[in-house]
Scaffold this motif. Structure first.
Motif, PDB file in Angstrom:
ATOM      1  N   VAL A  26       0.761  -1.332  -0.049  1.00  0.00           N
ATOM      2  CA  VAL A  26       0.097   0.054  -0.145  1.00  0.00           C
ATOM      3  C   VAL A  26       0.999   1.219   0.084  1.00  0.00           C
ATOM      4  CG1 VAL A  26      -1.799  -0.963   1.037  1.00  0.00           C
ATOM      5  CG2 VAL A  26      -0.252  -0.089   2.638  1.00  0.00           C
ATOM      6  N   PHE A  27       2.228   1.233   0.430  1.00  0.00           N
ATOM      7  CA  PHE A  27       2.792   2.439   0.489  1.00  0.00           C
ATOM      8  C   PHE A  27       3.461   2.621  -0.738  1.00  0.00           C
ATOM      9  CE2 PHE A  27       2.349   1.654   4.854  1.00  0.00           C
ATOM     10  CZ  PHE A  27       2.466   2.708   5.498  1.00  0.00           C
ATOM     11  N   LYS A  31       1.470   9.449  -2.068  1.00  0.00           N
ATOM     12  CA  LYS A  31       0.517  10.092  -1.215  1.00  0.00           C
ATOM     13  C   LYS A  31      -0.321  11.009  -1.799  1.00  0.00           C
ATOM     14  CE  LYS A  31       0.398  12.864   2.922  1.00  0.00           C
ATOM     15  NZ  LYS A  31       1.099  13.598   4.097  1.00  0.00           N
ATOM     16  N   ASP A  46      -4.971   9.271   5.314  1.00  0.00           N
ATOM     17  CA  ASP A  46      -3.913   8.531   4.551  1.00  0.00           C
ATOM     18  C   ASP A  46      -4.382   7.125   4.867  1.00  0.00           C
ATOM     19  OD1 ASP A  46      -1.995   7.450   3.085  1.00  0.00           O
ATOM     20  OD2 ASP A  46      -0.535   8.616   3.876  1.00  0.00           O
ATOM     21  N   ARG A  48      -3.208   4.420   3.993  1.00  0.00           N
ATOM     22  CA  ARG A  48      -1.910   3.436   3.881  1.00  0.00           C
ATOM     23  C   ARG A  48      -1.713   3.309   5.414  1.00  0.00           C
ATOM     24  NH1 ARG A  48       2.314   6.525   0.722  1.00  0.00           N
ATOM     25  NH2 ARG A  48       1.585   8.176   2.296  1.00  0.00           N
TER      26      ARG A  48
END
Length: 66
Positions: A26-27, A31, A46, A48
């Motif tokens: 997911v990272f 962003k 966020d 994540r």
């Protein structure tokens, strides 16, 4: 050969690796892409960071029922 005769440790290991892989994957999403439509840029928006506790809960449930 009966499928019940196969060891399950490799399936357990594969499941744990998959969950941890999802937590890290997911990272890979930038962003800016996640926060594009957010009304503010607060860290809690966020998703994540919400994925990490979710994966921990899933691993806990998996460990409990295996």
């Amino acid at each position: 050969m009966n499928p019940a005769d196969f060891p399950v440790w490799w399936a357990n290991l594969a499941a744990v690796i998959l969950f941890v892989g999802i937590a890290f994957a997911v990272f890979l999403i930038p962003k800016t892409e996640i926060m594009r439509n957010a009304p503010d840029q607060s860290w809690w928006r966020d998703f994540r960071f919400w994925a990490i506790p979710l994966v921990i809960v899933q691993l806990g449930l998996y460990a409990l029922f295996t």
